[in-house]
Motif scaffolding. Structure first.
Motif, short mmCIF file in Angstrom:
data_model
loop_
_atom_site.label_atom_id
_atom_site.label_comp_id
_atom_site.label_asym_id
_atom_site.label_seq_id
_atom_site.Cartn_x
_atom_site.Cartn_y
_atom_site.Cartn_z
N LEU A 1 0.81 -1.22 0.00
CA LEU A 1 0.00 0.00 0.00
C LEU A 1 0.85 1.27 0.00
O LEU A 1 0.37 2.33 -0.37
CB LEU A 1 -0.90 0.05 1.24
N ALA A 2 2.08 1.14 0.44
CA ALA A 2 2.95 2.30 0.64
C ALA A 2 4.28 2.04 -0.05
O ALA A 2 4.56 0.91 -0.47
CB ALA A 2 3.14 2.52 2.14
N PRO A 3 5.13 3.05 -0.15
CA PRO A 3 6.41 2.86 -0.83
C PRO A 3 7.23 1.72 -0.23
O PRO A 3 7.22 1.50 0.99
CB PRO A 3 7.14 4.19 -0.61
N ASN A 4 7.92 1.00 -1.09
CA ASN A 4 8.84 -0.04 -0.65
C ASN A 4 9.96 0.64 0.12
O ASN A 4 10.45 1.70 -0.28
CB ASN A 4 9.38 -0.80 -1.86
N LEU A 5 10.38 0.04 1.21
CA LEU A 5 11.41 0.65 2.06
C LEU A 5 12.82 0.46 1.52
O LEU A 5 13.74 1.13 2.00
CB LEU A 5 11.30 0.11 3.48
N SER A 6 13.00 -0.41 0.53
CA SER A 6 14.32 -0.56 -0.09
C SER A 6 14.77 0.80 -0.63
O SER A 6 13.99 1.51 -1.26
CB SER A 6 14.26 -1.55 -1.26
N GLY A 7 15.98 1.17 -0.35
CA GLY A 7 16.52 2.44 -0.84
C GLY A 7 16.07 3.66 -0.06
O GLY A 7 16.33 4.79 -0.48
N SER A 8 15.41 3.46 1.08
CA SER A 8 14.94 4.61 1.87
C SER A 8 16.07 5.58 2.21
O SER A 8 15.88 6.79 2.20
CB SER A 8 14.30 4.15 3.19
N GLY A 9 17.24 5.04 2.52
CA GLY A 9 18.39 5.88 2.87
C GLY A 9 18.90 6.72 1.72
O GLY A 9 19.57 7.72 1.94
N ASN A 10 18.57 6.33 0.48
CA ASN A 10 18.93 7.14 -0.68
C ASN A 10 17.86 8.17 -1.00
O ASN A 10 18.17 9.23 -1.55
CB ASN A 10 19.15 6.25 -1.91
N ARG A 11 16.61 7.85 -0.72
CA ARG A 11 15.51 8.74 -1.08
C ARG A 11 15.28 9.86 -0.08
O ARG A 11 14.84 10.95 -0.46
CB ARG A 11 14.22 7.94 -1.23
#
Length: 144
Positions: free
Chosen positions: A73-83
């Protein structure tokens, strides 16, 4: 009766009562300083993210191969530290409605302005300041 007890134990609980919420300053789209004055524990943050009681994994998917039935339902948390920066992640956890009034993301560190709140949750944040910092510390490590 045993099933009721198990369901009660597995249900999400409000953060332990704190004297008061830690104060914080919002700068632009972020809370730049840790709520506790210190960085969190990334390993504990990961445990909180994948714990279904804290609800992250119910809506978000991510790099959690051992977890079945991750949310979409929400953004995938993979790559959160880049986004997002630490401060941007912190504000999203504390009160995502400050960024998007129509968000379905819970305000994990807010206690005011809610119409219908269960008695067990009234006046208490869903997550403690320490838990917020632990989750932020973990999410910033997700670079891929």
């Amino acid at each position: 009766m045993a099933l009721v007890a198990i369901a009660w134990l597995a249900a999400p609980r409000p953060a332990e009562a704190e004297e008061s919420l830690h104060s914080y300053a919002i700068v632009g789209d972020a809370i730049p300083e840790p709520l506790t004055g210190a960085n969190g524990d990334a390993a504990h943050g990961r445990a909180l993210v994948v714990e279904r009681a804290s609800t992250c994994i119910l809506c978000h998917g991510g790099p959690f191969p051992e977890q079945k039935f991750q949310g979409d339902l929400a953004p995938n948390l993979s790559g959160s530290g880049n986004r997002w920066s630490e401060g941007q992640l912190r504000l999203r956890l504390v009160d995502a409605s400050r960024l998007n009034a129509a968000t379905i993301m819970p305000s994990y560190y807010r206690v005011d302005g809610f119409d219908r709140v269960g008695n067990a949750w009234r006046g208490k944040p869903i997550l403690s300041a320490e838990q917020i910092e632990d989750i932020v510390a973990y999410l910033v490590t997700l670079r891929d």
